[in-house]
Write an enzyme that holds these catalytic residues in place. Structure first.
Site, short mmCIF file in Angstrom:
data_model
loop_
_atom_site.label_atom_id
_atom_site.label_comp_id
_atom_site.label_asym_id
_atom_site.label_seq_id
_atom_site.Cartn_x
_atom_site.Cartn_y
_atom_site.Cartn_z
N ASP A 1 -3.51 -1.46 -2.82
CA ASP A 1 -4.37 -1.63 -1.78
C ASP A 1 -5.02 -3.00 -1.81
OD1 ASP A 1 -6.36 -1.67 0.18
OD2 ASP A 1 -7.21 0.07 -0.25
N TYR B 1 -8.28 -11.25 14.98
CA TYR B 1 -7.42 -11.71 14.22
C TYR B 1 -7.67 -13.02 13.78
CZ TYR B 1 -2.78 -12.92 12.44
OH TYR B 1 -1.65 -13.62 11.83
N ILE C 1 0.78 -1.11 0.14
CA ILE C 1 0.13 -0.05 -0.14
C ILE C 1 0.74 1.28 0.20
CG2 ILE C 1 -0.28 0.07 2.57
CD1 ILE C 1 -3.29 0.74 1.85
#
Ligand code: AKB
Length: 328
Positions: free
Chosen positions: A63, A153, A46
């Site tokens: 991205d 996560y 990114i």
């Protein structure tokens, strides 16, 4: 193998790495470029990384949640394989749960769809020991067991594993995955993980002779030296598709240690090194994860074996950090 066949194999893949400037992405890009040639491995992130790294071969700003740009780059370079390394790790994900879910899930679904639509042939997507939770067995955690992760996560990685399996079963997508333990490296530091202390500790030992650890002294976690992680990644991607029997993600293991054990190992080289302990919110994350992983499936199915133990890894880490500091 004949030299001509070897050249053919080296030319056969054109690879896109998303998240190439991260801890694993950097070294993975360099290793894949040695195998496939710089021009056949397109690094992307990114934002720009180190100048020297960005100039080593093709680099694109991408991205990982932007499907149109990803597809344009796939078409531009005629990409055959994608390594999706962009992700938000456990500690940062607890601070930004929505963003973590969006990045970790949307990027994967985009790549799986592009493979279903036959824009690419093979995908590598990393999972993590974070897919396990407090109810999973802590010692010799099996490939298949109770999971129930309690971190955002871990939830995103577990859901991602099932999406991988779904796309493989329903659409024949060739997606391969490993559940990484904490990865220890000296070239690029990790960011936002719970296992990051085991990298920071080496740098601080050399720079300051002391380290304040954000986990308690007895917190045992599964870990692995970067060279082993890269070898495993390339090995699973080079394996015959029929040898890949697990299409969620393979348990992968090398070593397990506590902050106290890594400190003793460092003290063999830097005797004055001191550690103090100030556990923070990451302690709860670590407490929910396994201590020792059973990776026998990976060892049986595609012959995985690790090289580095705590002793040899510590020697390598200290030697390489010291020489990189001297050359600065
Ligand atoms: C983290 O600590 O979040 C990562 C991982 C174990 O996946 N290193």
């Amino acid at each position: 193998m004949q030299q001509s066949e070897n050249i053919y194999l080296q030319m056969a893949e054109t690879i896109l790495i998303l998240g190439a400037c991260g801890q694993i992405g950097t070294e993975l890009t360099q290793s894949l470029r040695l195998i496939h040639g710089n021009e056949n491995v397109i690094a992307s992130d990114i934002r720009y990384g180190e100048d020297s790294f960005v100039k080593e071969g093709p680099f694109e700003i991408i991205d990982a949640t932007d499907r149109d740009t990803i597809l344009a780059v796939i078409k531009k370079y005629e990409i055959t394989q994608v390594y999706l390394m962009a992700a938000m790790l456990s500690a940062t994900a607890e601070k930004y749960p929505q963003k973590a879910w969006e990045l970790n899930m949307n990027s994967l679904l985009i790549i799986l769809e592009l493979a279903r639509e036959k824009h690419i042939q093979t995908i590598y997507w990393p999972s993590s020991i974070a897919v396990f939770g407090p109810a999973s067995p802590k010692i010799n955690t099996p490939q298949d067991t109770i999971m129930n992760p309690t971190t955002v996560y871990g939830m995103s990685k577990l859901a991602g594993e099932h999406w991988c399996n779904y796309y493989h079963e329903k659409f024949g997508v060739d997606v391969r995955s490993l559940r990484y333990p904490g990865i220890i490296s000296w070239k690029t530091k990790p960011g936002g993980g719970t296992t990051d202390y085991a990298v920071d500790i080496y740098f601080k030992a050399i720079e300051d002779g002391k380290y304040e650890c954000f986990l308690g002294k007895d917190t045992q976690l599964p870990m692995m030296y970067m060279k082993d992680a890269i070898d495993a990644t390339i090995q699973i991607m080079e394996a015959n598709p029929s040898d890949i029997k697990v299409r969620t993600s393979y348990n992968l293991a090398a070593i397990s240690f506590t902050p106290e054990q890594i400190t003793s190992e460092i003290k063999k080289h830097i005797s004055e090194f001191e550690i103090t302990y100030a556990p923070d919110f990451r302690q709860d994350i670590a407490n929910s994860w396994p201590q020792i992983i059973d990776d026998s499936k990976a060892r049986t199915d595609w012959n995985w074996s690790h090289e580095f133990d705590l002793e040899s890894m510590t020697k390598e880490m200290l030697k390489n950090i010291q020489s990189s500091m001297m050359s600065m």
